[in-house]
Structure formats: C-alpha cells, structure tokens
Design an enzyme around this catalytic site. Sequence first.
Site, PDB file in Angstrom:
ATOM      1  N   HIS A  11       0.822  -1.219   0.000  1.00 51.34           N
ATOM      2  CA  HIS A  11       0.000   0.000   0.000  1.00 51.34           C
ATOM      3  C   HIS A  11       0.856   1.270   0.000  1.00 51.34           C
ATOM      4  O   HIS A  11       0.455   2.279  -0.558  1.00 51.34           O
ATOM      5  CB  HIS A  11      -0.938   0.003   1.221  1.00 51.34           C
ATOM      6  CG  HIS A  11      -0.222  -0.007   2.529  1.00 51.34           C
ATOM      7  ND1 HIS A  11       0.283  -1.169   3.095  1.00 51.34           N
ATOM      8  CD2 HIS A  11       0.115   0.983   3.388  1.00 51.34           C
ATOM      9  CE1 HIS A  11       0.878  -0.885   4.241  1.00 51.34           C
ATOM     10  NE2 HIS A  11       0.795   0.419   4.442  1.00 51.34           N
ATOM     11  N   CYS A  67       7.852   0.026  -1.813  1.00 44.55           N
ATOM     12  CA  CYS A  67       7.080   0.159  -0.577  1.00 44.55           C
ATOM     13  C   CYS A  67       7.260   1.596  -0.099  1.00 44.55           C
ATOM     14  O   CYS A  67       7.694   2.453  -0.875  1.00 44.55           O
ATOM     15  CB  CYS A  67       7.454  -0.905   0.457  1.00 44.55           C
ATOM     16  SG  CYS A  67       9.085  -0.773   1.202  1.00 44.55           S
ATOM     17  N   GLY A  68       6.922   1.880   1.135  1.00 43.89           N
ATOM     18  CA  GLY A  68       6.991   3.264   1.584  1.00 43.89           C
ATOM     19  C   GLY A  68       8.407   3.812   1.539  1.00 43.89           C
ATOM     20  O   GLY A  68       8.681   4.842   0.922  1.00 43.89           O
ATOM     21  N   GLY A  70      11.108   1.559   0.807  1.00 41.65           N
ATOM     22  CA  GLY A  70      11.903   0.628   0.005  1.00 41.65           C
ATOM     23  C   GLY A  70      12.717  -0.325   0.865  1.00 41.65           C
ATOM     24  O   GLY A  70      13.226  -1.330   0.378  1.00 41.65           O
ATOM     25  N   GLY A  72      11.875  -2.238   3.732  1.00 40.66           N
ATOM     26  CA  GLY A  72      11.270  -3.531   4.065  1.00 40.66           C
ATOM     27  C   GLY A  72      11.234  -4.453   2.861  1.00 40.66           C
ATOM     28  O   GLY A  72      11.546  -5.650   2.964  1.00 40.66           O
ATOM     29  N   HIS A 100      28.496  -4.029 -11.374  1.00 40.49           N
ATOM     30  CA  HIS A 100      29.511  -4.642 -10.503  1.00 40.49           C
ATOM     31  C   HIS A 100      28.960  -5.809  -9.692  1.00 40.49           C
ATOM     32  O   HIS A 100      29.681  -6.755  -9.409  1.00 40.49           O
ATOM     33  CB  HIS A 100      30.046  -3.605  -9.505  1.00 40.49           C
ATOM     34  CG  HIS A 100      30.913  -2.556 -10.144  1.00 40.49           C
ATOM     35  ND1 HIS A 100      31.767  -1.761  -9.422  1.00 40.49           N
ATOM     36  CD2 HIS A 100      31.041  -2.178 -11.446  1.00 40.49           C
ATOM     37  CE1 HIS A 100      32.407  -0.922 -10.245  1.00 40.49           C
ATOM     38  NE2 HIS A 100      31.961  -1.157 -11.477  1.00 40.49           N
ATOM     39  N   ARG A 135      37.264  -9.176 -11.586  1.00 44.31           N
ATOM     40  CA  ARG A 135      37.191  -8.819 -10.159  1.00 44.31           C
ATOM     41  C   ARG A 135      35.736  -8.790  -9.670  1.00 44.31           C
ATOM     42  O   ARG A 135      35.451  -9.146  -8.524  1.00 44.31           O
ATOM     43  CB  ARG A 135      37.898  -7.496  -9.890  1.00 44.31           C
ATOM     44  CG  ARG A 135      37.238  -6.269 -10.487  1.00 44.31           C
ATOM     45  CD  ARG A 135      38.140  -5.049 -10.288  1.00 44.31           C
ATOM     46  NE  ARG A 135      37.472  -3.797 -10.568  1.00 44.31           N
ATOM     47  CZ  ARG A 135      37.209  -3.323 -11.784  1.00 44.31           C
ATOM     48  NH1 ARG A 135      37.526  -4.047 -12.869  1.00 44.31           N
ATOM     49  NH2 ARG A 135      36.614  -2.163 -11.944  1.00 44.31           N
TER      50      ARG A 135
HETATM   51  C1  RB5 Z   1       4.003   0.589   5.324  1.00 43.29           C
HETATM   52  O1  RB5 Z   1       3.440   1.527   6.137  1.00 43.29           O
HETATM   53  C2  RB5 Z   1       5.514   0.712   5.330  1.00 43.29           C
HETATM   54  O2  RB5 Z   1       6.016   0.305   6.567  1.00 43.29           O
HETATM   55  C3  RB5 Z   1       6.110  -0.094   4.201  1.00 43.29           C
HETATM   56  O3  RB5 Z   1       5.576   0.322   2.993  1.00 43.29           O
HETATM   57  C4  RB5 Z   1       7.613   0.037   4.015  1.00 43.29           C
HETATM   58  O4  RB5 Z   1       8.014   1.361   4.064  1.00 43.29           O
HETATM   59  C5  RB5 Z   1       8.456  -0.813   4.847  1.00 43.29           C
HETATM   60  O5  RB5 Z   1       9.682  -0.764   4.756  1.00 43.29           O
END
Ligand code: RB5
Length: 157
Positions: A11, A67-68, A70, A72, A100, A135
């Site tokens: 979301h 995500c909000g 990035g 998570g 790389h 490398r």
């Molecule tokens: C959702 O609220 C938020 O925690 C999720 O999108 C993200 O940012 C997690 O890393």
Amino acid sequence: MSLTVALGADHGGLLLKDELSPWLQQRYNVVDLGTRTLDPYDDYPDYAEAVARAVTSGEAQRGIIICGSGVGACIAANKVVGVRACLCHDTYSAHQGVEHDDMNVLCLGARVVGLELAKELATTFLNAGFSGEERHQRRLNKVLSIERRSLQGGRGE
Ligand code: RB5
C-alpha cells in the site's frame, strides 16, 4: 521490448507503482504482481516475495519493488535465494549495482522519490548489464558462496 520486469508494491508503494507501470509498459514487458487496491493492512513481504520469485523462476529477468521507504521490500526480497535486491535512490547506484554486483531487483521508496526520479532509476537499472569483469565475478562468487554456506547452515564450502 525483450526484457520482462516483475513489478510489485504494498500500500505504501501502490500510487507510485500505478504511475510508473504504464510508463514502463511502453518500454518493457511488465508483469504486475500487485497490489492493486489500497489496503493499509497489506504486508510488503508478500509483494516482495512475489517479485523475487518471478525473477528467480525466470518469469522475469529483473524486478522492481516499491514500498513506503523501500527498506522492508529490500530486506524481504533478499531472503529469496538468488535475489540481489538493493534500495537505490540515486542513478549511480542503480546502474553500478548491476554492472559490478549483478543486482537483479531494484527497490524504491514511494515516500522518498517522486515519479520522474523513479522513471530515471528504473531506466538506469533496466538498461544496465553485469560487466562480468574478473574482479566483479570473483566478488559475486564470494557473495554466492556466503549464500550457499548459509543455506547449508555452516561455514564450509
Ligand atoms: C508501510 O506503512 C511501510 O512500513 C512499508 O511500505 C515500508 O516502508 C516498509 O519498509
């Protein structure tokens, strides 16, 4: 238009995904793995795993997860063996991470970057290729060795 890109968001990333997706579709084959509806109770690992598995199964060559922040999504995607996901909010990392480090999943934070930067990050990531230089291959082999040894639950080769 040969490259297939798996795209997913929770979301927190849905609005950016929905803006980015039609633009990407004009340039690449896009497999949209959701979410499609704004549900504040959905969970980023579900979409991160779907994108990650699309990449490791070969359904897509690259993945983009939003995500909000990035963060998570990046943590979750990297739990899938064979995924090298990175959070990149600058274009240098978005191409150098592929050249790389053979990064195969780009993570974006919709609360951090806007649409125009997201387009540039996606293009830069998708147009880059692993250099294969000795490398970099050596370092990648060491990363893959860490992954293998972790799967075996030990430190041996
Ligand atoms: C959702 O609220 C938020 O925690 C999720 O999108 C993200 O940012 C997690 O890393």
